[in-house]
Write an enzyme that holds these catalytic residues in place. Structure first.
Site, PDB file in Angstrom:
ATOM      1  N   GLU A 127     -16.506  -6.463  20.397  1.00 47.04           N
ATOM      2  CA  GLU A 127     -16.321  -6.880  21.795  1.00 47.04           C
ATOM      3  C   GLU A 127     -15.494  -8.167  21.829  1.00 47.04           C
ATOM      4  OE1 GLU A 127     -20.258  -7.089  23.493  1.00 47.04           O
ATOM      5  OE2 GLU A 127     -20.551  -4.924  23.233  1.00 47.04           O
ATOM      6  N   SER A 132     -18.179 -10.203  13.937  1.00 48.92           N
ATOM      7  CA  SER A 132     -19.016 -10.109  12.734  1.00 48.92           C
ATOM      8  C   SER A 132     -20.503  -9.973  13.055  1.00 48.92           C
ATOM      9  CB  SER A 132     -18.800 -11.354  11.863  1.00 48.92           C
ATOM     10  OG  SER A 132     -17.453 -11.443  11.480  1.00 48.92           O
ATOM     11  N   GLU A 364     -13.546  -3.721   9.671  1.00 44.52           N
ATOM     12  CA  GLU A 364     -14.738  -3.073   9.069  1.00 44.52           C
ATOM     13  C   GLU A 364     -15.544  -4.059   8.225  1.00 44.52           C
ATOM     14  OE1 GLU A 364     -14.804   1.007   7.762  1.00 44.52           O
ATOM     15  OE2 GLU A 364     -12.950   1.401   8.854  1.00 44.52           O
TER      16      GLU A 364
HETATM   17  C1  LIG Z   1      -6.085  -3.963  14.256  1.00 44.56           C
HETATM   18  C2  LIG Z   1      -7.565  -3.961  14.411  1.00 44.56           C
HETATM   19  C3  LIG Z   1      -8.233  -2.758  14.535  1.00 44.56           C
HETATM   20  C4  LIG Z   1      -9.625  -2.741  14.734  1.00 44.56           C
HETATM   21  N1  LIG Z   1     -10.266  -1.540  14.958  1.00 44.56           N
HETATM   22  C5  LIG Z   1     -11.564  -1.575  15.347  1.00 44.56           C
HETATM   23  C6  LIG Z   1     -12.210  -0.373  15.795  1.00 44.56           C
HETATM   24  O1  LIG Z   1     -11.619   0.711  15.785  1.00 44.56           O
HETATM   25  N2  LIG Z   1     -13.489  -0.442  16.236  1.00 44.56           N
HETATM   26  C7  LIG Z   1     -14.175  -1.625  16.266  1.00 44.56           C
HETATM   27  O2  LIG Z   1     -15.325  -1.627  16.688  1.00 44.56           O
HETATM   28  N3  LIG Z   1     -13.601  -2.771  15.841  1.00 44.56           N
HETATM   29  C8  LIG Z   1     -12.313  -2.773  15.396  1.00 44.56           C
HETATM   30  N4  LIG Z   1     -11.705  -3.936  14.990  1.00 44.56           N
HETATM   31  C9  LIG Z   1     -12.482  -5.162  14.987  1.00 44.56           C
HETATM   32  C10 LIG Z   1     -12.770  -5.726  13.605  1.00 44.56           C
HETATM   33  O3  LIG Z   1     -13.726  -4.944  12.951  1.00 44.56           O
HETATM   34  C11 LIG Z   1     -13.188  -7.199  13.796  1.00 44.56           C
HETATM   35  O4  LIG Z   1     -11.995  -7.912  14.065  1.00 44.56           O
HETATM   36  C12 LIG Z   1     -13.914  -7.760  12.615  1.00 44.56           C
HETATM   37  O5  LIG Z   1     -15.195  -7.200  12.508  1.00 44.56           O
HETATM   38  C13 LIG Z   1     -14.073  -9.286  12.701  1.00 44.56           C
HETATM   39  O6  LIG Z   1     -14.554  -9.696  13.931  1.00 44.56           O
HETATM   40  P1  LIG Z   1     -13.772 -10.839  14.743  1.00 44.56           P
HETATM   41  O7  LIG Z   1     -12.346 -10.515  14.737  1.00 44.56           O
HETATM   42  O8  LIG Z   1     -14.456 -11.015  16.043  1.00 44.56           O
HETATM   43  O9  LIG Z   1     -13.960 -12.155  13.872  1.00 44.56           O
HETATM   44  P2  LIG Z   1     -15.198 -13.181  13.913  1.00 44.56           P
HETATM   45  O10 LIG Z   1     -16.462 -12.460  13.733  1.00 44.56           O
HETATM   46  O11 LIG Z   1     -15.046 -14.051  15.123  1.00 44.56           O
HETATM   47  O12 LIG Z   1     -14.916 -14.035  12.619  1.00 44.56           O
HETATM   48  C14 LIG Z   1     -13.911 -15.058  12.548  1.00 44.56           C
HETATM   49  C15 LIG Z   1     -13.982 -15.670  11.154  1.00 44.56           C
HETATM   50  O13 LIG Z   1     -15.281 -16.252  10.937  1.00 44.56           O
HETATM   51  C16 LIG Z   1     -15.865 -15.684   9.768  1.00 44.56           C
HETATM   52  N5  LIG Z   1     -17.315 -15.565   9.923  1.00 44.56           N
HETATM   53  C17 LIG Z   1     -18.004 -14.981  10.945  1.00 44.56           C
HETATM   54  N6  LIG Z   1     -19.311 -15.025  10.701  1.00 44.56           N
HETATM   55  C18 LIG Z   1     -19.475 -15.623   9.485  1.00 44.56           C
HETATM   56  C19 LIG Z   1     -20.598 -15.958   8.662  1.00 44.56           C
HETATM   57  N7  LIG Z   1     -21.843 -15.655   9.047  1.00 44.56           N
HETATM   58  N8  LIG Z   1     -20.369 -16.589   7.484  1.00 44.56           N
HETATM   59  C20 LIG Z   1     -19.099 -16.875   7.084  1.00 44.56           C
HETATM   60  N9  LIG Z   1     -17.997 -16.595   7.821  1.00 44.56           N
HETATM   61  C21 LIG Z   1     -18.195 -15.969   8.990  1.00 44.56           C
HETATM   62  C22 LIG Z   1     -15.217 -14.314   9.632  1.00 44.56           C
HETATM   63  O14 LIG Z   1     -15.338 -13.818   8.317  1.00 44.56           O
HETATM   64  C23 LIG Z   1     -13.789 -14.625  10.050  1.00 44.56           C
HETATM   65  O15 LIG Z   1     -13.097 -15.202   8.973  1.00 44.56           O
HETATM   66  C24 LIG Z   1     -10.349  -3.960  14.750  1.00 44.56           C
HETATM   67  C25 LIG Z   1      -9.650  -5.167  14.593  1.00 44.56           C
HETATM   68  C26 LIG Z   1      -8.288  -5.184  14.439  1.00 44.56           C
HETATM   69  C27 LIG Z   1      -7.590  -6.515  14.312  1.00 44.56           C
END
Ligand SMILES: Cc1cc2nc3c(=O)[nH]c(=O)nc-3n(C[C@H](O)[C@H](O)[C@H](O)COP(=O)(O)OP(=O)(O)OC[C@H]3O[C@@H](n4cnc5c(N)ncnc54)[C@H](O)[C@@H]3O)c2cc1C
Length: 380
Positions: A127, A132, A364
């Site tokens: 969302e 994460s 993922e």
């Molecule tokens: C091109 C693309 C296609 C995608 N396709 C899909 C899809 O089909 N379906 C779907 O549901 N999602 C999809 N996603 C979403 C993707 O799975 C998420 O971007 C990913 O899970 C990371 O979430 P975020 O981008 O909100 O990063 P965040 O969760 O905001 O994380 C930002 C940074 O903080 C770090 N971080 C967060 N929590 C912790 C922790 N506890 N300890 C240490 N570090 C932490 C992360 O590792 C990252 O480096 C897609 C994303 C992209 C860019």
């Protein structure tokens, strides 16, 4: 121990490699330039049992296993990681929850047409404010008679703009963190479901990614995956364990393509009177790239085999995802460096693999989240 692919898997690899060269390679430039997925591929691949190769023949699949699915993703990524990602979602995230936990009716209506390429699927967990920390999703599904009213927004959804249905994660009971989640199948055309925008990405241009909005979107209660409220988080975990193995194949195919392009370029590019492949630093870099690809492949296929044996591979699938996607970054950086200035030019294909592969430590489950899963599984 036997490290050879089975006869069936070898035949499959030849067939999918030949198909990808003949049917997919000619579509790549147009798909990349227009930022659109060539949707005719779903049906073309479905007709041959290539789209979802690990599902049983009686459902229209290829009758293969996890290894077969990895071969398919690896071969497609060598040709174009963007197109591969749209197809990989179909063979995994958008169908696996229905295959594993869906009702017979859901299988008839959504799974079989998806396996055959007649319906395009997507999977919506992320969302705008939640990535994460998946248990923190805000989307809710409230029961009202024979239907659920879904409200929420899903971000970065692969195939979102072109899908016929999307599997949406939503809370039926927000008071139970994680446990109160369910997965719902929402069909295109359902009032209240809109693709609010198609997103512009740094890479993977030939895959379509969107933001999906659900506003009082009513779906029949029978579209909930699983028999009771709750339990969706376990379904998500099950889906992701499998998906992270396939992800290894995604990195291998991209790495193999980067190696192939770079080795060829290095043999052809002449400086100081000899091919740059003859300079020790480039020879060593290329030797390392080839070594990493081999290790990535050995480990990924071993874990795919373990999965096929029914072994528990939660830790190992995260190791596959973490190791292969991180090593890929080194391979891609070296590939770009060996290409020199031409690597930075759009007319050379290496930049596309570099842009596309940059994503792989993020989706993922980011690398940081894979570390967390592995550490938890180790009891640390
Ligand atoms: C091109 C693309 C296609 C995608 N396709 C899909 C899809 O089909 N379906 C779907 O549901 N999602 C999809 N996603 C979403 C993707 O799975 C998420 O971007 C990913 O899970 C990371 O979430 P975020 O981008 O909100 O990063 P965040 O969760 O905001 O994380 C930002 C940074 O903080 C770090 N971080 C967060 N929590 C912790 C922790 N506890 N300890 C240490 N570090 C932490 C992360 O590792 C990252 O480096 C897609 C994303 C992209 C860019």
């Amino acid at each position: 121990m036997d490290f050879e692919l089975s006869e069936e898997n070898r035949i499959f690899r030849e067939a999918i490699r030949e198909f990808a060269q003949r049917e997919i390679a000619p579509l790549v430039e147009e798909a990349e330039a227009s930022h659109t997925f060539p949707i005719q591929l779903f049906k073309k691949m479905g007709d041959q049992g290539f789209l979802c190769p690990r599902y049983p023949l009686e459902l229209g699949g290829g009758g293969g296993d996890k290894i077969t699915e990895c071969i398919m993703v690896e071969e497609l990524c060598r040709i174009n990681p963007g197109i591969a990602s749209g197809l990989m979602v179909q063979s995994g995230l958008a169908t696996a929850p229905i295959y594993r936990f869906g009702s017979e009716e859901q299988k008839e209506k959504f799974l079989i047409p998806a396996i055959k390429g007649e319906k395009i699927g997507a999977f919506g967990l992320t969302e705008p404010d939640v990535g994460s920390d998946a248990a923190a999703i805000k989307t809710k599904a409230v029961r009202d008679g024979d239907s659920y009213a879904i409200n929420g927004t899903k971000m970065f959804i692969t195939n979102g703009p072109i899908c016929d249905y999307v599997i949406v994660a939503a809370y039926t009971d927000p008071s139970r963190r994680g446990e109160g989640i369910n997965l719902f199948i929402v069909e295109k055309g359902t009032p209240g479901f809109t693709v609010s925008r198609k997103l512009n990405k740094v890479g993977n241009w030939s895959a379509e990614t969107g933001e999906l909005v659900f506003e009082d979107c009513r779906v029949p209660a029978k579209n909930m995956i699983g028999e009771k409220e709750g339990g969706g988080f376990a379904q998500l975990a099950d889906t992701l364990v499998s998906g992270r193995i396939t992800y290894g194949a995604r990195s291998i195919g991209t790495a193999q393509a980067a190696y192939d392009l770079t080795a060829q370029y290095a043999k052809e590019r002449v400086q100081f009177g000899k091919p740059i492949s003859k300079f020790q630093i480039n020879r060593f870099r290329l030797a390392e790239m080839a070594m990493y690809v081999d290790i990535m492949r050995s480990y990924t296929y071993r874990v795919a085999w373990m999965y096929d044996q029914g072994k528990k591979v939660r830790k190992e699938s995260s190791m596959v995802k973490l190791f292969t996607s991180e090593i890929l970054q080194k391979i891609l950086a070296d590939a770009m460096q060996i290409h020199g200035g031409y690597g930075y030019m759009m007319e050379y294909p290496i930049q596309r693999y570099w842009r596309d592969g940059r994503l792989f430590t993020v989706t993922e489950g980011t690398s940081e989240i894979q570390h967390l899963v592995i550490a938890n599984e180790l009891g640390l």
